[in-house]
Motif scaffolding. Structure first.
Motif, short mmCIF file in Angstrom:
data_model
loop_
_atom_site.label_atom_id
_atom_site.label_comp_id
_atom_site.label_asym_id
_atom_site.label_seq_id
_atom_site.Cartn_x
_atom_site.Cartn_y
_atom_site.Cartn_z
N PHE A 1 0.83 -1.20 0.00
CA PHE A 1 0.00 0.00 0.00
C PHE A 1 0.87 1.26 0.00
CE2 PHE A 1 -3.05 2.96 2.03
CZ PHE A 1 -4.13 2.76 1.19
N GLY A 2 1.91 1.26 0.84
CA GLY A 2 2.82 2.40 0.89
C GLY A 2 3.59 2.58 -0.41
N LEU A 3 3.97 1.47 -1.02
CA LEU A 3 4.72 1.54 -2.27
C LEU A 3 3.86 2.13 -3.39
CD1 LEU A 3 7.44 0.82 -3.53
CD2 LEU A 3 6.47 -1.40 -4.15
N VAL A 4 2.59 1.79 -3.42
CA VAL A 4 1.68 2.35 -4.43
C VAL A 4 1.60 3.86 -4.27
CG1 VAL A 4 -0.75 2.49 -5.11
CG2 VAL A 4 0.33 0.27 -4.83
N PHE A 5 1.43 4.34 -3.05
CA PHE A 5 1.34 5.78 -2.84
C PHE A 5 2.66 6.48 -3.13
CE2 PHE A 5 -2.64 4.90 -0.75
CZ PHE A 5 -3.40 5.98 -1.16
N ALA A 6 3.77 5.83 -2.82
CA ALA A 6 5.08 6.42 -3.12
C ALA A 6 5.26 6.58 -4.63
CB ALA A 6 6.20 5.56 -2.55
N VAL A 7 4.87 5.57 -5.40
CA VAL A 7 4.98 5.65 -6.86
C VAL A 7 4.06 6.74 -7.39
CG1 VAL A 7 4.52 4.39 -9.00
CG2 VAL A 7 5.77 3.29 -7.16
N LEU A 8 2.85 6.84 -6.85
CA LEU A 8 1.92 7.88 -7.30
C LEU A 8 2.46 9.28 -7.00
CD1 LEU A 8 -1.55 6.35 -6.37
CD2 LEU A 8 -0.59 6.68 -8.64
N VAL A 9 3.07 9.47 -5.86
CA VAL A 9 3.65 10.77 -5.52
C VAL A 9 4.80 11.10 -6.46
CG1 VAL A 9 4.99 11.99 -3.75
CG2 VAL A 9 2.91 10.79 -3.12
N LEU B 1 4.82 14.33 -8.97
CA LEU B 1 5.89 15.34 -8.97
C LEU B 1 6.57 15.44 -10.33
CD1 LEU B 1 7.55 14.68 -5.49
CD2 LEU B 1 6.19 16.66 -6.18
N THR B 2 6.76 14.31 -10.98
CA THR B 2 7.38 14.32 -12.30
C THR B 2 6.50 15.04 -13.31
OG1 THR B 2 8.45 12.21 -11.81
CG2 THR B 2 8.31 12.84 -14.12
N MET B 3 5.21 14.78 -13.27
CA MET B 3 4.29 15.46 -14.20
C MET B 3 4.22 16.95 -13.90
SD MET B 3 1.27 12.63 -14.54
CE MET B 3 0.29 13.69 -15.58
#
Length: 54
Positions: free
Chosen positions: A16-24, A28-30
């Motif tokens: 769950f934490g990894l999914v949110f980290a990737v989304l963040v 930020l990249t976008m």
């Protein structure tokens, strides 16, 4: 067959934490790409607009 609930919660929490980290990271990249393209497009349109008036 016993379930180790502590390990199950740990695996679920990490996922769950990894999914949110990737989304963040993607957000930020976008955002940074949008800022960069916005600055490049405004600089290009300003310089081309000045050339058209001359």
């Amino acid at each position: 067959m016993a379930v180790d609930w502590a390990q199950a919660w740990q695996i679920g929490g990490v996922g769950f934490g990894l999914v949110f980290a990737v989304l963040v990271i993607l957000a930020l990249t976008m955002w940074l790409t949008g800022l960069l393209l916005g600055k490049l497009c405004t600089n290009d349109s300003d310089s081309s607009g000045k050339n058209k008036e001359d």
